[in-house]
Structure formats: structure tokens, C-alpha cells
Design an enzyme around this catalytic site. Structure first.
Site, short mmCIF file in Angstrom:
data_model
loop_
_atom_site.label_atom_id
_atom_site.label_comp_id
_atom_site.label_asym_id
_atom_site.label_seq_id
_atom_site.Cartn_x
_atom_site.Cartn_y
_atom_site.Cartn_z
N ASN A 119 -16.27 -0.88 6.77
CA ASN A 119 -16.09 0.57 6.85
C ASN A 119 -17.42 1.28 6.66
OD1 ASN A 119 -15.84 -0.39 4.15
ND2 ASN A 119 -14.79 1.48 3.51
N ILE A 120 -17.56 2.37 7.40
CA ILE A 120 -18.79 3.17 7.35
C ILE A 120 -18.37 4.62 7.10
CG2 ILE A 120 -20.81 3.97 8.63
CD1 ILE A 120 -20.71 1.36 10.21
N GLU A 121 -18.68 5.11 5.91
CA GLU A 121 -18.24 6.46 5.53
C GLU A 121 -19.31 7.50 5.87
OE1 GLU A 121 -16.92 6.12 1.44
OE2 GLU A 121 -15.11 5.06 2.10
N GLU A 153 -11.77 -2.31 10.57
CA GLU A 153 -11.06 -2.96 11.68
C GLU A 153 -11.51 -2.41 13.02
OE1 GLU A 153 -9.85 -1.61 8.95
OE2 GLU A 153 -8.00 -2.56 8.26
N1 THU Z 1 -10.38 1.89 5.43
C1 THU Z 1 -10.61 0.85 6.28
O1 THU Z 1 -11.77 0.46 6.50
N2 THU Z 1 -9.54 0.27 6.88
C2 THU Z 1 -8.25 0.63 6.69
O2 THU Z 1 -7.37 0.12 7.37
C3 THU Z 1 -7.92 1.62 5.68
C4 THU Z 1 -9.06 2.42 5.14
C5 THU Z 1 -11.52 2.54 4.80
C6 THU Z 1 -11.81 3.93 5.27
C7 THU Z 1 -12.51 4.53 4.07
O3 THU Z 1 -13.89 4.22 4.18
C8 THU Z 1 -11.94 3.78 2.88
O4 THU Z 1 -11.31 2.64 3.40
C9 THU Z 1 -10.94 4.59 2.06
O5 THU Z 1 -9.93 5.08 2.87
#
Ligand code: THU
Length: 133
Positions: A44-46, A57
């Protein structure tokens, strides 16, 4: 010998270490197997604009598609959640674009694992074939 999903779990753990999650502090790693047999990673990249967060994913799916894959044959996702968390709704729909049958392994950072499938997570999915003519 490691089973296929166990291999993907190990690669998803590797990807999770590269997550950029300074806002939620919730790190997610994903690994998908493409139809060419290769494994693609995503984390994940925020963003400071919270709604722009890219899930692990969809990041992994993008890597596979950019490399020429047409379909996906397996997915693993690793988080810190117990029991292991499943992909969000947006990611489920994205996965459905590239796979009908998709074995999925969910894992966490204490070695728990739960196996599922896209059919179980997104029954009666909407596909391009549902769009008339
Ligand atoms: N996140 C994912 O990477 N995949 C998911 O299926 C659910 C949520 C990430 C997004 C965000 O960076 C963090 O988790 C909190 O929601």
C-alpha cells in the site's frame, strides 16, 4: 515442499516491508502470480490526501498487467490483522477483471493463514460481459 500459496505469502511479506503507510501505520503486502508464471509484488502507498491511498492488491495487479499478463492465477495478502484480513471491495472488483478462478491466501505477521478464493469473496461479480452489446 512449499505449496503455491505459501510461496506467494512469503513474497507478500517481502512486499509488506516496502509499504508506505505513514498515516494509518497499517502495512499491507500483496503478491500475485501472473499467467506467465511470474510473481508480482505490491504494497500500500498512502498520501497526505488520505483518499488517494493505493491498496497493495491493486498495486500488485498493476505490475502484472503492465508486464503483459492477461490473467492472474493466485494471490496472497499479508497484514498485521488477526484473523488475517481480506481485500477491500475495490480490490475485489479489480481482481475480478483479471481472474474468474483465483485462489487467495490471507496471512498476517504472526504466521496465521486463511485460504479463500475470489468466488467466495465476490460472489456473482459484475463483469464486462454484463454490459449489453
Ligand atoms: N489497504 C490495502 O492495502 N488493501 C486492502 O484491501 C485494504 C486497505 C490499505 C489502504 C490504506 O493504506 C491502509 O490499508 C488502511 O486502510
Amino acid at each position: 515442499m512449499k505449496d503455491e500459496l505459501e510461496t506467494l505469502i512469503a513474497r507478500a511479506e517481502e512486499a509488506r516491508a516496502r509499504a508506505y503507510a505513514p498515516y494509518s501505520h497499517y502495512q499491507v503486502g500483496a503478491a500475485v502470480r501472473g499467467d506467465n508464471g511470474k510473481i508480482y509484488l505490491g504494497a500500500n502507498i498512502e498520501n497526505a490526501s488520505y483518499g488517494l491511498a493505493l491498496c497493495a492488491e491493486r498495486n500488485a495487479v498493476a505490475q502484472a498487467i503492465l508486464d503483459g499478463c492477461k490473467t492472474l492465477t493466485g494471490l496472497a495478502v499479508v497484514t498485521s490483522t488477526s484473523p488475517p484480513a481480506a481485500p477491500c471491495g475495490m480490490c475485489r472488483q479489480t481482481l475480478a477483471e483479471f481472474a474468474r478462478e483465483l485462489p487467495i491466501a490471507l496471512g498476517n505477521d504472526r504466521g496465521e493463514r486463511a485460504d479463500t478464493s475470489l468466488a467466495e469473496l465476490l460472489p456473482r461479480a459484475f463483469h464486462g460481459s454484463d454490459i449489453p452489446g
